[in-house]
Design a protein around this motif. Sequence first.
Motif, mmCIF file in Angstrom:
data_model
loop_
_atom_site.group_PDB
_atom_site.id
_atom_site.type_symbol
_atom_site.label_atom_id
_atom_site.label_comp_id
_atom_site.label_asym_id
_atom_site.label_seq_id
_atom_site.Cartn_x
_atom_site.Cartn_y
_atom_site.Cartn_z
ATOM 1 N N ASN A 280 0.864 -1.182 0.000
ATOM 2 C CA ASN A 280 0.000 0.000 0.000
ATOM 3 C C ASN A 280 0.900 1.231 0.000
ATOM 4 O O ASN A 280 1.745 1.389 0.883
ATOM 5 C CB ASN A 280 -0.908 0.005 1.234
ATOM 6 N N HIS B 39 0.392 4.251 0.665
ATOM 7 C CA HIS B 39 0.228 5.181 1.791
ATOM 8 C C HIS B 39 1.124 4.788 2.972
ATOM 9 O O HIS B 39 1.647 5.647 3.687
ATOM 10 C CB HIS B 39 -1.226 5.215 2.245
ATOM 11 N N THR B 40 1.279 3.490 3.211
ATOM 12 C CA THR B 40 1.995 3.029 4.397
ATOM 13 C C THR B 40 3.364 2.439 4.091
ATOM 14 O O THR B 40 4.269 2.497 4.930
ATOM 15 C CB THR B 40 1.153 1.978 5.142
ATOM 16 N N ALA C 54 0.158 14.523 4.521
ATOM 17 C CA ALA C 54 -0.881 13.763 5.220
ATOM 18 C C ALA C 54 -1.552 12.762 4.288
ATOM 19 O O ALA C 54 -1.846 11.634 4.676
ATOM 20 C CB ALA C 54 -1.924 14.722 5.806
ATOM 21 N N TYR C 55 -1.751 13.165 3.035
ATOM 22 C CA TYR C 55 -2.411 12.240 2.103
ATOM 23 C C TYR C 55 -1.445 11.147 1.643
ATOM 24 O O TYR C 55 -1.801 9.977 1.586
ATOM 25 C CB TYR C 55 -2.935 12.995 0.891
ATOM 26 N N LYS D 110 1.190 9.924 3.125
ATOM 27 C CA LYS D 110 1.647 9.037 4.189
ATOM 28 C C LYS D 110 0.523 8.254 4.846
ATOM 29 O O LYS D 110 0.679 7.079 5.186
ATOM 30 C CB LYS D 110 2.381 9.868 5.243
ATOM 31 N N ARG D 111 -0.649 8.887 5.007
ATOM 32 C CA ARG D 111 -1.739 8.234 5.743
ATOM 33 C C ARG D 111 -3.052 8.179 4.973
ATOM 34 O O ARG D 111 -4.033 7.641 5.476
ATOM 35 C CB ARG D 111 -1.966 8.970 7.067
ATOM 36 N N GLY D 112 -3.114 8.760 3.779
ATOM 37 C CA GLY D 112 -4.351 8.740 3.005
ATOM 38 C C GLY D 112 -5.388 9.719 3.522
ATOM 39 O O GLY D 112 -6.573 9.593 3.200
ATOM 40 N N GLU D 113 -4.966 10.718 4.314
ATOM 41 C CA GLU D 113 -5.911 11.683 4.886
ATOM 42 C C GLU D 113 -6.177 12.825 3.896
ATOM 43 O O GLU D 113 -5.290 13.217 3.140
ATOM 44 C CB GLU D 113 -5.356 12.265 6.189
#
Length: 255
Positions: free
Chosen positions: A4, A6-7, A40-41, A43-46
């Motif tokens: 993934n 993001h992670t 934020a997006y 790295k964490r999908g925020e």
Amino acid sequence: MAKNFHTDNKAFMLYKDWEDIFQALDSSEEIGELVMALFAYAKRGETPKLSGGAKIAFLMMRAAIERDGIAWEEMCAQRSECGKKGGRPKKSDESGNTDEKAEQTAASADNAEEKPQGINDTAEKAKKADKDIDIDKDKDKDKAIDKEKKKDAGTAKSVVRSFGTHKNIMLTSEQYNELESRCRSVGLSLESYISKLSQWLFTKGRNCTDPYRIISGWLDNDSKRKTAVKPKERQGCDLSWYDDFAMNFDLSKFF
């Protein structure tokens, strides 16, 4: 286990074309909010809450980060699948035996004192398999790079640029070219529309989320008024033919 982006991915791309977008923002505070939103997006999908020009810029950059991340996941999946298969299949010799079978036949013909040579052959075979895996990885990487270049070429027209006296009119290259072509076809000036909207937004202290729609509406209205057909002027009644008729008419046949 599937990767993934993001992670698992430790990096994301920042494109040179984005410099114009950062420069078009009103303040360093907006720039800082945009940068933190990108991290934020990625790295964490925020998806942080933004407004104005920062929101528009984030939506475009988020799409590029997601596109790069998906390409990275596909490349990882291909490498994993290639590793499970152990590289390319063994080549067959003229007798139909694979390289492994040929080596086994040669090893069985040797005496017991030549067993260390067989061990060396096994090591060479393992090195060859690793080399084949590396070749497949390089090919997969080249395919991913080519795919990325094609996507970047397709999205070149979607890069947002700032226009107007106060640099507060955000249009993509495709939108600007379309509006300019329409203005030129009816003898109007796109720059006058952009300057008018830019000055109005600056005076009112507002941000415009869709300047293309506003300018397109103005252009449609002005085009209709400019190309409207004027009614024909009423022509006067010409009676000169009647004078000629009266002077040359023979009245003797009525007496």
